[in-house]
Enzyme design. Structure first.
Site, PDB file in Angstrom:
ATOM      1  N   ARG A 187       0.807  -1.219   0.000  1.00  0.00           N
ATOM      2  CA  ARG A 187       0.000   0.000   0.000  1.00  0.00           C
ATOM      3  C   ARG A 187       0.834   1.261   0.000  1.00  0.00           C
ATOM      4  O   ARG A 187       0.288   2.356  -0.018  1.00  0.00           O
ATOM      5  CB  ARG A 187      -0.839   0.008   1.270  1.00  0.00           C
TER       6      ARG A 187
ATOM      7  N   ARG B 273     -17.135  -3.659  11.114  1.00  0.00           N
ATOM      8  CA  ARG B 273     -15.848  -2.975  10.926  1.00  0.00           C
ATOM      9  C   ARG B 273     -15.985  -1.515  11.298  1.00  0.00           C
ATOM     10  O   ARG B 273     -16.765  -0.780  10.701  1.00  0.00           O
ATOM     11  CB  ARG B 273     -15.373  -3.135   9.464  1.00  0.00           C
TER      12      ARG B 273
HETATM   13  P1  AP5 Z   1      -8.269  -3.493   4.335  1.00  0.00           P
HETATM   14  O1  AP5 Z   1      -8.891  -4.517   5.178  1.00  0.00           O
HETATM   15  O2  AP5 Z   1      -7.286  -3.894   3.324  1.00  0.00           O
HETATM   16  O3  AP5 Z   1      -9.445  -2.663   3.691  1.00  0.00           O
HETATM   17  P2  AP5 Z   1      -9.546  -1.765   2.389  1.00  0.00           P
HETATM   18  O4  AP5 Z   1      -8.401  -1.711   1.464  1.00  0.00           O
HETATM   19  O5  AP5 Z   1     -10.038  -0.474   2.919  1.00  0.00           O
HETATM   20  O6  AP5 Z   1     -10.555  -2.508   1.521  1.00  0.00           O
HETATM   21  P3  AP5 Z   1     -11.846  -3.180   1.982  1.00  0.00           P
HETATM   22  O7  AP5 Z   1     -11.566  -4.457   2.686  1.00  0.00           O
HETATM   23  O8  AP5 Z   1     -12.692  -2.169   2.670  1.00  0.00           O
HETATM   24  O9  AP5 Z   1     -12.522  -3.471   0.547  1.00  0.00           O
HETATM   25  P4  AP5 Z   1     -12.251  -4.636  -0.479  1.00  0.00           P
HETATM   26  O10 AP5 Z   1     -11.591  -4.089  -1.685  1.00  0.00           O
HETATM   27  O11 AP5 Z   1     -11.675  -5.854   0.153  1.00  0.00           O
HETATM   28  O12 AP5 Z   1     -13.768  -4.932  -0.902  1.00  0.00           O
HETATM   29  P5  AP5 Z   1     -14.771  -6.086  -0.419  1.00  0.00           P
HETATM   30  O13 AP5 Z   1     -14.552  -7.315  -1.241  1.00  0.00           O
HETATM   31  O14 AP5 Z   1     -14.789  -6.229   1.043  1.00  0.00           O
HETATM   32  O15 AP5 Z   1      -7.568  -2.380   5.270  1.00  0.00           O
HETATM   33  C1  AP5 Z   1      -8.214  -1.844   6.389  1.00  0.00           C
HETATM   34  C2  AP5 Z   1      -7.245  -0.969   7.180  1.00  0.00           C
HETATM   35  O16 AP5 Z   1      -6.163  -1.795   7.666  1.00  0.00           O
HETATM   36  C3  AP5 Z   1      -6.560   0.145   6.383  1.00  0.00           C
HETATM   37  O17 AP5 Z   1      -7.336   1.321   6.340  1.00  0.00           O
HETATM   38  C4  AP5 Z   1      -5.254   0.324   7.169  1.00  0.00           C
HETATM   39  O18 AP5 Z   1      -5.473   1.074   8.323  1.00  0.00           O
HETATM   40  C5  AP5 Z   1      -4.915  -1.109   7.588  1.00  0.00           C
HETATM   41  N1  AP5 Z   1      -4.048  -1.796   6.595  1.00  0.00           N
HETATM   42  C6  AP5 Z   1      -4.360  -2.902   5.884  1.00  0.00           C
HETATM   43  N2  AP5 Z   1      -3.355  -3.256   5.074  1.00  0.00           N
HETATM   44  C7  AP5 Z   1      -2.375  -2.330   5.273  1.00  0.00           C
HETATM   45  C8  AP5 Z   1      -1.079  -2.140   4.702  1.00  0.00           C
HETATM   46  N3  AP5 Z   1      -0.629  -2.968   3.749  1.00  0.00           N
HETATM   47  N4  AP5 Z   1      -0.361  -1.091   5.144  1.00  0.00           N
HETATM   48  C9  AP5 Z   1      -0.816  -0.257   6.096  1.00  0.00           C
HETATM   49  N5  AP5 Z   1      -2.026  -0.362   6.676  1.00  0.00           N
HETATM   50  C10 AP5 Z   1      -2.799  -1.409   6.262  1.00  0.00           C
HETATM   51  O19 AP5 Z   1     -16.148  -5.432  -0.922  1.00  0.00           O
HETATM   52  C11 AP5 Z   1     -16.695  -4.308  -0.270  1.00  0.00           C
HETATM   53  C12 AP5 Z   1     -18.215  -4.470  -0.198  1.00  0.00           C
HETATM   54  O20 AP5 Z   1     -18.760  -4.433  -1.521  1.00  0.00           O
HETATM   55  C13 AP5 Z   1     -18.681  -5.786   0.427  1.00  0.00           C
HETATM   56  O21 AP5 Z   1     -19.834  -5.572   1.191  1.00  0.00           O
HETATM   57  C14 AP5 Z   1     -18.985  -6.653  -0.799  1.00  0.00           C
HETATM   58  O22 AP5 Z   1     -19.972  -7.618  -0.526  1.00  0.00           O
HETATM   59  C15 AP5 Z   1     -19.463  -5.629  -1.803  1.00  0.00           C
HETATM   60  N6  AP5 Z   1     -19.158  -6.001  -3.190  1.00  0.00           N
HETATM   61  C16 AP5 Z   1     -18.048  -6.628  -3.653  1.00  0.00           C
HETATM   62  N7  AP5 Z   1     -18.103  -6.791  -4.982  1.00  0.00           N
HETATM   63  C17 AP5 Z   1     -19.270  -6.227  -5.387  1.00  0.00           C
HETATM   64  C18 AP5 Z   1     -19.906  -6.065  -6.646  1.00  0.00           C
HETATM   65  N8  AP5 Z   1     -19.338  -6.520  -7.786  1.00  0.00           N
HETATM   66  N9  AP5 Z   1     -21.097  -5.425  -6.695  1.00  0.00           N
HETATM   67  C19 AP5 Z   1     -21.681  -4.964  -5.555  1.00  0.00           C
HETATM   68  N10 AP5 Z   1     -21.143  -5.101  -4.327  1.00  0.00           N
HETATM   69  C20 AP5 Z   1     -19.949  -5.721  -4.240  1.00  0.00           C
HETATM   70 MG    MG Z   2     -10.801  -6.270   2.058  1.00  0.00          MG
END
Ligand code: AP5
Ligand code: MG
Length: 194
Positions: A89, A134
């Site tokens: 990231r 979350r």
């Molecule tokens: P992290 O857990 O990585 O979260 P994020 O990047 O913010 O991404 P999300 O998990 O929120 O989304 P996603 O892309 O996985 O989508 P999802 O499939 O869940 O990080 C969280 C925190 O941890 C960061 O802010 C940071 O503080 C820390 N962190 C983590 N890694 C780090 C690193 N490397 N360095 C530093 N800090 C770090 O889908 C989202 C939603 O949409 C779900 O409800 C899903 O059901 C829905 N959905 C999915 N696909 C579709 C579709 N095609 N149509 C409609 N809805 C859909």
């Molecule tokens: Mg995720």
């Protein structure tokens, strides 16, 4: 080894598509977000430190995350490959990952980047916040902060892999199955070249 990075902003579907990818290709899923949430659930010192950043939508410090990834590698020595989700990231994390893989005479095969509009992302995350528990999904300000962090700190990672010609854009809107089909097409093309 065959290593992939699933790249994209918060809510772009990385976690959702990772489940499908690891089921089909047998890769080991490495989500730094999930690993950090496990540390928080177990109330470890690392988890307690990480929570203070995550609740504000900020990144956890690089050295904490890189250390965690390194020990995950140690635990999965026989992996046929890794699927990185939410990592790297920052540019420092990308360079650390490249070096760790180089030590194993390995590399990243491809970066698959899910493209989704910000309006759709906010809708998805607020919706997930209703049921996910979350703490970073409930507040729209924290969601916007995560987008700003993505633009400022994570976009340079895309540039890094574009220069290495490993970056592939994937349309991230549509049904989960449609998007998975695009991802499989990109992966199969890569595998056929190896
Ligand atoms: P992290 O857990 O990585 O979260 P994020 O990047 O913010 O991404 P999300 O998990 O929120 O989304 P996603 O892309 O996985 O989508 P999802 O499939 O869940 O990080 C969280 C925190 O941890 C960061 O802010 C940071 O503080 C820390 N962190 C983590 N890694 C780090 C690193 N490397 N360095 C530093 N800090 C770090 O889908 C989202 C939603 O949409 C779900 O409800 C899903 O059901 C829905 N959905 C999915 N696909 C579709 C579709 N095609 N149509 C409609 N809805 C859909
Ligand atoms: Mg995720």
């Amino acid at each position: 080894m065959f290593n992939l990075i699933l790249f994209g902003p918060p809510g772009s579907g990385k976690g959702t598509q990772s489940d499908n990818i690891v089921a089909k290709y047998g890769l080991v899923h490495l989500s730094t977000g999930n690993l950090l949430r496990e540390e928080i659930a177990q109330k470890t010192p690392l988890g307690i430190e990480a929570k203070s950043f995550m609740d504000k939508g900020q990144l956890v410090p690089d050295e904490v995350v890189i250390g965690m990834v390194d020990s995950y590698f140690e635990k999965h020595k026989n992996a046929v490959g890794f699927l990185f989700d939410g990592f790297p990231r920052t540019l420092a994390q990308a360079k650390a990952l490249d070096s760790l893989l180089e030590l194993k005479k390995n590399e990243i095969a491809a970066v698959l980047a899910l493209e989704v509009s910000e309006e759709e992302l906010v809708k998805r995350l607020l919706n997930r916040g209703i049921t996910s528990g979350r703490s970073d999904d409930i507040n729209e300000d924290v969601i916007r902060k995560r987008f700003a962090v993505y633009s400022n700190e994570t976009k340079p990672v895309a540039e890094h892999y574009k220069k290495l010609k490993k970056y592939h854009s994937i349309k991230g809107e549509g049904t989960v199955q449609e998007i998975f089909n695009f991802i499989c097409e990109a992966i199969d093309k890569k595998l056929n070249l190896m």
